[in-house]
Scaffold this motif. Sequence first.
Motif, PDB file in Angstrom:
ATOM      1  N   PHE A  58       0.841  -1.195   0.000  1.00  0.00           N
ATOM      2  CA  PHE A  58       0.000   0.000   0.000  1.00  0.00           C
ATOM      3  C   PHE A  58       0.880   1.249   0.000  1.00  0.00           C
ATOM      4  O   PHE A  58       1.994   1.229   0.531  1.00  0.00           O
ATOM      5  CB  PHE A  58      -0.871   0.041   1.260  1.00  0.00           C
ATOM      6  N   PRO A  59       0.375   2.374  -0.537  1.00  0.00           N
ATOM      7  CA  PRO A  59       1.102   3.635  -0.417  1.00  0.00           C
ATOM      8  C   PRO A  59       1.203   4.050   1.051  1.00  0.00           C
ATOM      9  O   PRO A  59       0.314   3.750   1.853  1.00  0.00           O
ATOM     10  CB  PRO A  59       0.236   4.637  -1.184  1.00  0.00           C
ATOM     11  N   ALA A  60       2.295   4.744   1.383  1.00  0.00           N
ATOM     12  CA  ALA A  60       2.502   5.232   2.749  1.00  0.00           C
ATOM     13  C   ALA A  60       3.225   6.569   2.679  1.00  0.00           C
ATOM     14  O   ALA A  60       3.886   6.882   1.694  1.00  0.00           O
ATOM     15  CB  ALA A  60       3.305   4.225   3.565  1.00  0.00           C
ATOM     16  N   LEU A  61       3.114   7.335   3.738  1.00  0.00           N
ATOM     17  CA  LEU A  61       3.734   8.659   3.796  1.00  0.00           C
ATOM     18  C   LEU A  61       4.968   8.618   4.685  1.00  0.00           C
ATOM     19  O   LEU A  61       4.941   8.055   5.779  1.00  0.00           O
ATOM     20  CB  LEU A  61       2.722   9.677   4.326  1.00  0.00           C
ATOM     21  N   PHE A  62       6.052   9.234   4.192  1.00  0.00           N
ATOM     22  CA  PHE A  62       7.320   9.291   4.917  1.00  0.00           C
ATOM     23  C   PHE A  62       7.770  10.741   4.999  1.00  0.00           C
ATOM     24  O   PHE A  62       7.459  11.552   4.125  1.00  0.00           O
ATOM     25  CB  PHE A  62       8.392   8.488   4.166  1.00  0.00           C
ATOM     26  N   ASP A  63       8.551  11.059   6.052  1.00  0.00           N
ATOM     27  CA  ASP A  63       9.150  12.390   6.098  1.00  0.00           C
ATOM     28  C   ASP A  63      10.407  12.368   5.229  1.00  0.00           C
ATOM     29  O   ASP A  63      10.790  11.332   4.700  1.00  0.00           O
ATOM     30  CB  ASP A  63       9.415  12.854   7.537  1.00  0.00           C
ATOM     31  N   THR A  64      11.051  13.500   5.078  1.00  0.00           N
ATOM     32  CA  THR A  64      12.202  13.579   4.173  1.00  0.00           C
ATOM     33  C   THR A  64      13.440  12.873   4.716  1.00  0.00           C
ATOM     34  O   THR A  64      14.429  12.737   4.006  1.00  0.00           O
ATOM     35  CB  THR A  64      12.540  15.050   3.835  1.00  0.00           C
ATOM     36  N   SER A  65      13.373  12.389   5.953  1.00  0.00           N
ATOM     37  CA  SER A  65      14.460  11.579   6.508  1.00  0.00           C
ATOM     38  C   SER A  65      14.199  10.087   6.331  1.00  0.00           C
ATOM     39  O   SER A  65      14.986   9.258   6.765  1.00  0.00           O
ATOM     40  CB  SER A  65      14.646  11.877   7.996  1.00  0.00           C
ATOM     41  N   GLY A  66      13.044   9.744   5.746  1.00  0.00           N
ATOM     42  CA  GLY A  66      12.721   8.344   5.508  1.00  0.00           C
ATOM     43  C   GLY A  66      11.952   7.681   6.625  1.00  0.00           C
ATOM     44  O   GLY A  66      11.776   6.463   6.623  1.00  0.00           O
ATOM     45  N   ASN A  67      11.460   8.463   7.591  1.00  0.00           N
ATOM     46  CA  ASN A  67      10.688   7.918   8.707  1.00  0.00           C
ATOM     47  C   ASN A  67       9.206   7.839   8.336  1.00  0.00           C
ATOM     48  O   ASN A  67       8.661   8.773   7.741  1.00  0.00           O
ATOM     49  CB  ASN A  67      10.844   8.788   9.954  1.00  0.00           C
ATOM     50  N   LEU A  68       8.565   6.749   8.719  1.00  0.00           N
ATOM     51  CA  LEU A  68       7.140   6.575   8.486  1.00  0.00           C
ATOM     52  C   LEU A  68       6.360   7.627   9.269  1.00  0.00           C
ATOM     53  O   LEU A  68       6.602   7.838  10.456  1.00  0.00           O
ATOM     54  CB  LEU A  68       6.716   5.167   8.926  1.00  0.00           C
ATOM     55  N   VAL A  69       5.442   8.297   8.613  1.00  0.00           N
ATOM     56  CA  VAL A  69       4.624   9.341   9.227  1.00  0.00           C
ATOM     57  C   VAL A  69       3.269   8.738   9.599  1.00  0.00           C
ATOM     58  O   VAL A  69       2.690   7.981   8.820  1.00  0.00           O
ATOM     59  CB  VAL A  69       4.426  10.523   8.242  1.00  0.00           C
ATOM     60  N   ALA A  70       2.783   9.068  10.779  1.00  0.00           N
ATOM     61  CA  ALA A  70       1.458   8.614  11.201  1.00  0.00           C
ATOM     62  C   ALA A  70       0.416   9.328  10.341  1.00  0.00           C
ATOM     63  O   ALA A  70       0.070  10.483  10.592  1.00  0.00           O
ATOM     64  CB  ALA A  70       1.234   8.887  12.684  1.00  0.00           C
ATOM     65  N   ALA A  71      -0.033   8.657   9.300  1.00  0.00           N
ATOM     66  CA  ALA A  71      -0.990   9.236   8.363  1.00  0.00           C
ATOM     67  C   ALA A  71      -1.740   8.115   7.664  1.00  0.00           C
ATOM     68  O   ALA A  71      -1.198   7.032   7.467  1.00  0.00           O
ATOM     69  CB  ALA A  71      -0.272  10.102   7.329  1.00  0.00           C
ATOM     70  N   LYS A  72      -2.981   8.392   7.302  1.00  0.00           N
ATOM     71  CA  LYS A  72      -3.726   7.410   6.523  1.00  0.00           C
ATOM     72  C   LYS A  72      -4.250   8.071   5.256  1.00  0.00           C
ATOM     73  O   LYS A  72      -4.610   9.249   5.251  1.00  0.00           O
ATOM     74  CB  LYS A  72      -4.841   6.760   7.330  1.00  0.00           C
ATOM     75  N   ARG A  73      -4.262   7.289   4.192  1.00  0.00           N
ATOM     76  CA  ARG A  73      -4.671   7.775   2.869  1.00  0.00           C
ATOM     77  C   ARG A  73      -6.181   7.630   2.735  1.00  0.00           C
ATOM     78  O   ARG A  73      -6.740   6.566   2.979  1.00  0.00           O
ATOM     79  CB  ARG A  73      -3.957   6.949   1.808  1.00  0.00           C
ATOM     80  N   VAL A  74      -6.833   8.713   2.357  1.00  0.00           N
ATOM     81  CA  VAL A  74      -8.281   8.715   2.173  1.00  0.00           C
ATOM     82  C   VAL A  74      -8.620   9.366   0.843  1.00  0.00           C
ATOM     83  O   VAL A  74      -7.817  10.109   0.277  1.00  0.00           O
ATOM     84  CB  VAL A  74      -9.012   9.443   3.331  1.00  0.00           C
TER      85      VAL A  74
END
Length: 180
Positions: A58-74
């Motif tokens: 699934f697509p996911a959101l990361f910050d520019t340092s490569g860390n997973l961001v707490a976010a959900k795609r809607v």
Amino acid sequence: MTAATDLREQAAQHDRDTYNSRERCDTDGFRSQWASGLMAAEKRLQADIEEAGGRAVFPALFDTSGNLVAAKRVEGEWGYYWVLLATDDPNGRTRGWFGPSKAKDPRKARATDAAKGYYVGYVEAHAKAELAGGNATCLSAIAVRTDGGFSRDVIVVDDGQHDEYGEILGRWYAAHGGLL
């Protein structure tokens, strides 16, 4: 017998039901043939998910340092966007929104997203197969996250940071920019 093998046998039975219905009544039984075909597709997708350890990509959101961001795609009125979560709870409070760039050039889209502090990438998350669509004419089997849209219990496939546009690195931008 494994769960995936059982699901594939169920899918094969749906395919046989479709074939037998066509042989018996040509297209007069189109509704049952259509339904059997959809059920077969859902069972095959679930078997694929089972064989992948119960996960799908699934697509996911990361910050520019490569860390997973707490976010959900809607999905909203103007397409997909990300709800930024205040905590790791997908049903918790939100702290904002992020709309990924719609630029056709993948390099420009990636740069625009980075200027906002994010990259879009991919993760493998726990999933299940479901039938989804706006109406009967566009119904299909899709993989759906079982974690409500966000979890840290994922496997990072692509954190979106890479400038290369190959099959693996930077593939969200490459795929959405037409390079793949």
